[in-house]
Every structure is written in C-alpha cells, then in structure tokens.
Design a protein around this motif. Sequence first.
Motif, PDB file in Angstrom:
ATOM      1  N   ARG A   1       0.808  -1.217   0.000  1.00 19.73           N
ATOM      2  CA  ARG A   1       0.000   0.000   0.000  1.00 19.73           C
ATOM      3  C   ARG A   1       0.844   1.271   0.000  1.00 19.73           C
ATOM      4  O   ARG A   1       0.430   2.296  -0.493  1.00 19.73           O
ATOM      5  CB  ARG A   1      -0.977   0.006   1.172  1.00 19.73           C
ATOM      6  N   CYS A   2       2.045   1.217   0.550  1.00 20.46           N
ATOM      7  CA  CYS A   2       2.893   2.407   0.636  1.00 20.46           C
ATOM      8  C   CYS A   2       3.962   2.464  -0.451  1.00 20.46           C
ATOM      9  O   CYS A   2       4.689   3.458  -0.543  1.00 20.46           O
ATOM     10  CB  CYS A   2       3.547   2.473   2.009  1.00 20.46           C
ATOM     11  N   TYR A   3       4.053   1.441  -1.256  1.00 21.32           N
ATOM     12  CA  TYR A   3       5.110   1.401  -2.265  1.00 21.32           C
ATOM     13  C   TYR A   3       5.030   2.570  -3.248  1.00 21.32           C
ATOM     14  O   TYR A   3       6.059   3.172  -3.560  1.00 21.32           O
ATOM     15  CB  TYR A   3       5.097   0.058  -2.986  1.00 21.32           C
ATOM     16  N   PRO A   4       3.849   2.965  -3.731  1.00 26.39           N
ATOM     17  CA  PRO A   4       3.800   4.129  -4.627  1.00 26.39           C
ATOM     18  C   PRO A   4       4.324   5.404  -3.956  1.00 26.39           C
ATOM     19  O   PRO A   4       4.990   6.221  -4.603  1.00 26.39           O
ATOM     20  CB  PRO A   4       2.314   4.267  -4.969  1.00 26.39           C
ATOM     21  N   PHE A   5       4.064   5.566  -2.665  1.00 30.90           N
ATOM     22  CA  PHE A   5       4.585   6.725  -1.946  1.00 30.90           C
ATOM     23  C   PHE A   5       6.108   6.651  -1.836  1.00 30.90           C
ATOM     24  O   PHE A   5       6.797   7.664  -1.907  1.00 30.90           O
ATOM     25  CB  PHE A   5       3.957   6.832  -0.551  1.00 30.90           C
ATOM     26  N   TRP A   6       6.625   5.435  -1.632  1.00 27.95           N
ATOM     27  CA  TRP A   6       8.068   5.245  -1.579  1.00 27.95           C
ATOM     28  C   TRP A   6       8.709   5.613  -2.912  1.00 27.95           C
ATOM     29  O   TRP A   6       9.746   6.279  -2.946  1.00 27.95           O
ATOM     30  CB  TRP A   6       8.401   3.804  -1.204  1.00 27.95           C
ATOM     31  N   LEU A   7       8.088   5.195  -4.007  1.00 26.24           N
ATOM     32  CA  LEU A   7       8.622   5.530  -5.322  1.00 26.24           C
ATOM     33  C   LEU A   7       8.637   7.040  -5.536  1.00 26.24           C
ATOM     34  O   LEU A   7       9.599   7.586  -6.097  1.00 26.24           O
ATOM     35  CB  LEU A   7       7.821   4.839  -6.422  1.00 26.24           C
ATOM     36  N   ASP A   8       7.580   7.723  -5.107  1.00 23.62           N
ATOM     37  CA  ASP A   8       7.536   9.185  -5.221  1.00 23.62           C
ATOM     38  C   ASP A   8       8.661   9.823  -4.419  1.00 23.62           C
ATOM     39  O   ASP A   8       9.335  10.742  -4.885  1.00 23.62           O
ATOM     40  CB  ASP A   8       6.194   9.742  -4.737  1.00 23.62           C
ATOM     41  N   LEU A   9       8.870   9.346  -3.197  1.00 24.44           N
ATOM     42  CA  LEU A   9       9.927   9.873  -2.349  1.00 24.44           C
ATOM     43  C   LEU A   9      11.295   9.609  -2.962  1.00 24.44           C
ATOM     44  O   LEU A   9      12.164  10.479  -2.993  1.00 24.44           O
ATOM     45  CB  LEU A   9       9.844   9.267  -0.943  1.00 24.44           C
ATOM     46  N   GLN A  10      11.479   8.423  -3.473  1.00 22.38           N
ATOM     47  CA  GLN A  10      12.752   8.063  -4.092  1.00 22.38           C
ATOM     48  C   GLN A  10      13.032   8.946  -5.310  1.00 22.38           C
ATOM     49  O   GLN A  10      14.144   9.446  -5.478  1.00 22.38           O
ATOM     50  CB  GLN A  10      12.728   6.594  -4.485  1.00 22.38           C
ATOM     51  N   GLU A  11      12.031   9.159  -6.137  1.00 19.95           N
ATOM     52  CA  GLU A  11      12.186  10.012  -7.321  1.00 19.95           C
ATOM     53  C   GLU A  11      12.498  11.442  -6.916  1.00 19.95           C
ATOM     54  O   GLU A  11      13.363  12.092  -7.497  1.00 19.95           O
ATOM     55  CB  GLU A  11      10.917   9.961  -8.178  1.00 19.95           C
TER      56      GLU A  11
END
Length: 89
Positions: free
Chosen positions: A24-34
């Motif tokens: 559930r939080c993976y898309p937020f992690w990708l945004d943070l990483q980007e």
Amino acid sequence: IMLSRGGRSESMASGFGVKGGVGRCYPFWLDLQECARTAEDPKQCRFAREDYVECLHRKKEVARINAIISEMEKQQKAAELEKKGMAPA
C-alpha cells in the motif's frame, strides 16, 4: 531499492504486499525516491516524505478518526440530555 540520504542509504522492502500485490505504501516510496533523486535540496521532498510516513504509520488518519468519534459521542450525549430536558447551558 536504495535511497541515499546525507551519506547513509535507506532501503525499502521489495514493494510486494502481504498478499503478493503491490504494497500500500510502495507508490509513496517511489515518489519519495524520485524526489530524492531529482531534488536540488532535500527540503523539497518534505511533502513526499510526509506522505510516505503517513502511509506507514497512519497517525493523522487515526487522529482524525478519533476526533470524529469524540465529536459524535459529544453530540449524542448532548442530544440525550436535551431529550431528558436537561440541555446544557
């Protein structure tokens, strides 16, 4: 997946959720990483980090739910008192 921050690296799990789908939080992690990869100043990623941490811990969501429940209980108590003719002043 690694995120370098101030000389140290942070890693995220594979992104798979408990049932095999995307976590559930993976898309937020990708945004943070980007954001961390492209931002000139780490402060520019404040909102992405805030969203990711909220997804992980849900503190704001729980606080909002508690506030709603508290207000509902307050209104129910006031309605019961009013029904009994003992409305608060």
